[in-house]
Design an enzyme around this catalytic site. Structure first.
Site, PDB file in Angstrom:
ATOM      1  CE  LYS A  13      -2.120  -1.211   3.820  1.00  0.00           C
ATOM      2  NZ  LYS A  13      -1.412  -2.493   4.095  1.00  0.00           N
ATOM      3  NE  ARG A  88      -4.661  -1.771  10.197  1.00  0.00           N
ATOM      4  CZ  ARG A  88      -3.572  -1.182   9.679  1.00  0.00           C
ATOM      5  NH1 ARG A  88      -3.649   0.025   9.197  1.00  0.00           N
ATOM      6  NH2 ARG A  88      -2.449  -1.839   9.640  1.00  0.00           N
ATOM      7  NE  ARG A 127       7.249  -2.534   6.274  1.00  0.00           N
ATOM      8  CZ  ARG A 127       5.922  -2.517   6.338  1.00  0.00           C
ATOM      9  NH1 ARG A 127       5.209  -2.040   5.321  1.00  0.00           N
ATOM     10  NH2 ARG A 127       5.292  -3.002   7.380  1.00  0.00           N
ATOM     11  NE  ARG A 161       5.848  -0.349  10.418  1.00  0.00           N
ATOM     12  CZ  ARG A 161       4.687  -0.553   9.801  1.00  0.00           C
ATOM     13  NH1 ARG A 161       4.535  -0.122   8.554  1.00  0.00           N
ATOM     14  NH2 ARG A 161       3.699  -1.168  10.412  1.00  0.00           N
ATOM     15  NE  ARG A 172       2.034  -5.016  11.510  1.00  0.00           N
ATOM     16  CZ  ARG A 172       3.173  -4.778  10.850  1.00  0.00           C
ATOM     17  NH1 ARG A 172       4.318  -5.300  11.287  1.00  0.00           N
ATOM     18  NH2 ARG A 172       3.170  -4.036   9.783  1.00  0.00           N
TER      19      ARG A 172
END
Ligand code: ADP
Ligand code: AMP
Length: 216
Positions: A13, A88, A127, A161, A172
């Protein structure tokens, strides 16, 4: 044009929102980025959100709805925005509808980015971002052209992160399947939902999104 990018964590996203921002002069509204900024600033919201985020759970709806409503009112959103990470939950989706109506705004499309869970774990654990400009990278799938140097700003510091670890990713993903995926039929019924294959190369995903936006 106001667009929602909807998909699990790691679906791409943020990567695609940055491209849409440039091409269509839209503003990316990432609720995850806003919450991370609140945590970093030590605000009351940040204090409330930190533990919840580290556990991979969702921050309460009322806080998120107020945050996004205030942000949409800012002048830079006038040409349109890309919602990344919001809504969400069903209450968030319903509140967004009411909010848009009150503000006289329309939703152009909801783009569902479909990616299998096993691929998402790889994407999230690999990431990282440029510490100066926030440009996104991946250890294997999206490396900088020159190793250790950000393509966008030339920065040489990178960060990860704290919630991008294998354990939190599982929570998650569970939150996505239990609380976020159920809003897909809500948008399908409204006729604004476009599903795309998020498992192809980044450029191919961009093409699919452009097609979906053109066809909406
Ligand atoms: P999200 O914002 O949905 O959580 P990101 O855009 O941050 O996801 O993407 C997660 C990671 O996967 C990033 O490291 C990014 O570079 C990488 N990535 C994004 N899209 C793709 C893709 N189509 N193929 C391979 N890797 C991708
Ligand atoms: P993201 O950057 O979208 O992966 O979000 C990181 C974390 O921020 C999530 O795991 C949640 O804890 C929190 N978060 C972000 N957006 C929302 C939202 N719309 N509702 C509830 N929690 C959110």
């Amino acid at each position: 044009m106001n667009v929602i990018l909807l998909g699990p964590p790691g679906a791409g996203k943020g990567t695609q929102a940055k491209r849409l921002e440039e091409k269509h002069r839209l503003i990316q509204l990432s609720t995850g980025d806003m919450l991370r900024a609140a945590v970093a600033s030590g605000s009351d919201l940040g204090k409330k959100a930190k533990e919840i985020m580290d556990a991979g759970n969702l921050v309460p709806d009322d806080l998120m709805i107020a945050m996004i409503s205030d942000r949409i009112d800012q002048p830079d959103c006038a040409n349109g925005f890309i919602l990344d990470g919001f809504p969400r939950t069903t209450p968030q989706a319903e509140a967004l509808d009411r909010m848009l109506e009150e503000k006289g705004l329309k939703l152009h499309s909801v783009i569902e980015m479909k990616v299998q869970d096993e691929i998402l774990v790889d994407r999230i654990t690999g990431r990282y971002t440029c510490a100066s400009c926030g440009a996104g990278y991946h250890e294997r799938f999206q490396q900088p052209k020159v190793e250790g140097v950000c393509d966008v700003c030339g920065g040489t510091e990178f960060k990860r992160r704290s919630d991008d670890n294998a354990e939190t990713v599982r929570s998650r993903l569970a939150a996505y399947h239990a609380q976020t995926a159920p809003i897909l039929p809500y948008y399908a019924e409204k006729g604004v939902l476009k599903a795309i294959d998020g498992m192809t190369e980044i450029d191919r995903v961009t093409e699919q999104i452009e097609d979906a936006l053109g066809a909406a």
